[in-house]
Design a protein around this motif. Structure first.
Motif, PDB file in Angstrom:
ATOM      1  N   HIS A   1       0.864  -1.171   0.000  1.00 17.54           N
ATOM      2  CA  HIS A   1       0.000   0.000   0.000  1.00 17.54           C
ATOM      3  C   HIS A   1       0.907   1.229   0.000  1.00 17.54           C
ATOM      4  O   HIS A   1       2.118   1.109   0.027  1.00 17.54           O
ATOM      5  N   GLY A   2       0.323   2.416   0.004  1.00 11.15           N
ATOM      6  CA  GLY A   2       1.129   3.621  -0.054  1.00 11.15           C
ATOM      7  C   GLY A   2       0.704   4.647   0.969  1.00 11.15           C
ATOM      8  O   GLY A   2       0.727   4.397   2.172  1.00 11.15           O
ATOM      9  N   LEU A   3       0.250   5.807   0.481  1.00  8.74           N
ATOM     10  CA  LEU A   3      -0.185   6.904   1.335  1.00  8.74           C
ATOM     11  C   LEU A   3      -1.693   7.071   1.216  1.00  8.74           C
ATOM     12  O   LEU A   3      -2.234   7.062   0.111  1.00  8.74           O
ATOM     13  N   GLY A   4      -2.366   7.217   2.367  1.00  6.32           N
ATOM     14  CA  GLY A   4      -3.818   7.400   2.350  1.00  6.32           C
ATOM     15  C   GLY A   4      -4.540   6.116   1.987  1.00  6.32           C
ATOM     16  O   GLY A   4      -4.941   5.935   0.835  1.00  6.32           O
ATOM     17  N   ASN A   5      -4.733   5.222   2.967  1.00  6.21           N
ATOM     18  CA  ASN A   5      -5.165   3.858   2.669  1.00  6.21           C
ATOM     19  C   ASN A   5      -6.462   3.474   3.381  1.00  6.21           C
ATOM     20  O   ASN A   5      -6.843   4.063   4.396  1.00  6.21           O
TER      21      ASN A   5
END
Length: 352
Positions: free
Chosen positions: A267-271
């Motif tokens: 995943h990354g940023l803002g999940n």
């Protein structure tokens, strides 16, 4: 079977529609009010589609009339296309509103300052994964409301409402330690002239590959820690925005971190891991989290995925991990390079 336009089902649908008898059909004097009205109507339209799905199921359960059932499905198909068409209209109105505001204020769209420098970076968002505020997939990105305080812009979760709605062509993802850069990647957007708000509203269908050829700048401090599983600096590839699958979604990922679009180990940023990702609503808020790490096993089989910091929904599913830094999103219309690691950040940075 009578034509769908005269079908009593349409009358039933209209009784469920948002109230169109007031501000939705009266053109407001202010273009910014019109933008807000369109955004509200867009959200209500998603609710209307969900209600119609219930109607469709009810009609199909009542009769085996193939013509009627086909008509209901066709109506639902056309209804489901409306959000995308409305989004295109929103983009056009947003662009017009931006021009009107800039003309009224007597400034250029790149916010040229008195020094004459037009190579300027503006802080659009800051993510602190351990400040007690959840900047997950559903918070701030597509609504554009102001978050946080200007005097804490680089210390806490923050969103600058004005910057978020201005057209930008470049994005710098900056990991920093108490306001000092330790790693940065700069990307040029494929589609020019859109604001961050417009880009993050594009959730349906979403899954946007927003750059080509990878980052145009990668700068990492030689002593920067925790790079082996950082969601931005441990992987290569292009920007992927509003990426979702199987109720899982991330606002910003890099294509080098996932395979075939799956959100299993990355995943990354803002999940979020349990949302109605295309409409921007939660199924279960316990599954939200701000900043992830690349996992050593698939999310579905990890006993407790490790999340940076403490800004996640439930400790019964996630476990806290170390904070690798704050992640700041700087945007620019013209600047294509960002100051190197060791630079002390401010909300506005000139690179002339």
């Amino acid at each position: 079977m009578e034509k769908l336009g005269s079908c009593p089902l349409l009358l039933l649908l209209l009784t469920l529609a948002p109230d169109l008898s007031s501000s939705h059909v009266i053109f407001p004097n202010s273009s910014s009010v019109l933008v807000d009205e369109m955004t509200q109507f867009h959200e209500e339209l998603f609710g209307l589609i969900e209600k119609f799905l219930e109607i469709e199921a009810g009609v199909i359960g009542l009769t085996d009339d193939s013509d009627l059932n086909t008509g209901v499905k066709e109506f639902r198909r056309k209804l489901s296309e409306l959000p995308e068409e409305l989004f295109k209209l929103e983009l056009a109105v947003n662009a017009l509103n931006e021009e009107l505001e800039l003309e009224k204020e007597g400034i250029q769209s790149n916010r040229r300052n008195v020094s004459g420098c037009d190579l300027i970076w503006h802080l659009g968002m800051n993510l602190n994964p351990a400040d007690g505020h959840y900047m997950d997939y559903l918070t701030g990105w597509h609504s554009g409301g102001a978050i946080g305080r200007e005097d804490k812009a680089l210390a806490m979760d923050f969103l600058d409402r004005q910057v978020w709605k201005e057209p930008v062509d470049y994005l710098a993802i900056v990991r920093h330690q108490h306001g000092v850069v330790d790693a940065v990647k700069v990307f040029q957007f494929k589609h020019w002239g859109l604001s961050m708000l417009e880009r993050f509203k594009d959730m349906n269908p979403g899954r946007v590959i927003a750059s080509e050829g990878g980052p145009i700048q990668v700068s990492v401090d030689t002593n920067a820690p925790n790079l082996e599983d950082d969601p931005i600096f441990s992987v290569d590839g292009d920007l992927a925005l509003n990426w979702w699958g199987n109720y899982r979604a991330s606002r910003i990922m890099l294509t080098g971190g996932f395979t075939k679009g799956d959100l299993l180990t990355y995943h990354g940023l803002g999940n979020h891991m349990n949302c109605n990702c295309q409409s921007g609503s939660a199924r279960d808020s316990n599954y939200r989290f701000e900043v992830s790490n690349t996992q050593k096993c698939p999310f579905s089989s990890c006993s407790k995925p490790v999340i940076q910091g403490t800004d996640f929904g439930s400790t019964s599913y996630f476990q806290t991990g170390p904070v690798y830094g704050n992640y700041a999103l700087y945007v620019s219309l013209r600047a294509d390079s960002f100051p190197e690691p060791g630079t002390e950040l401010t909300p506005t940075i000139e690179v002339c």
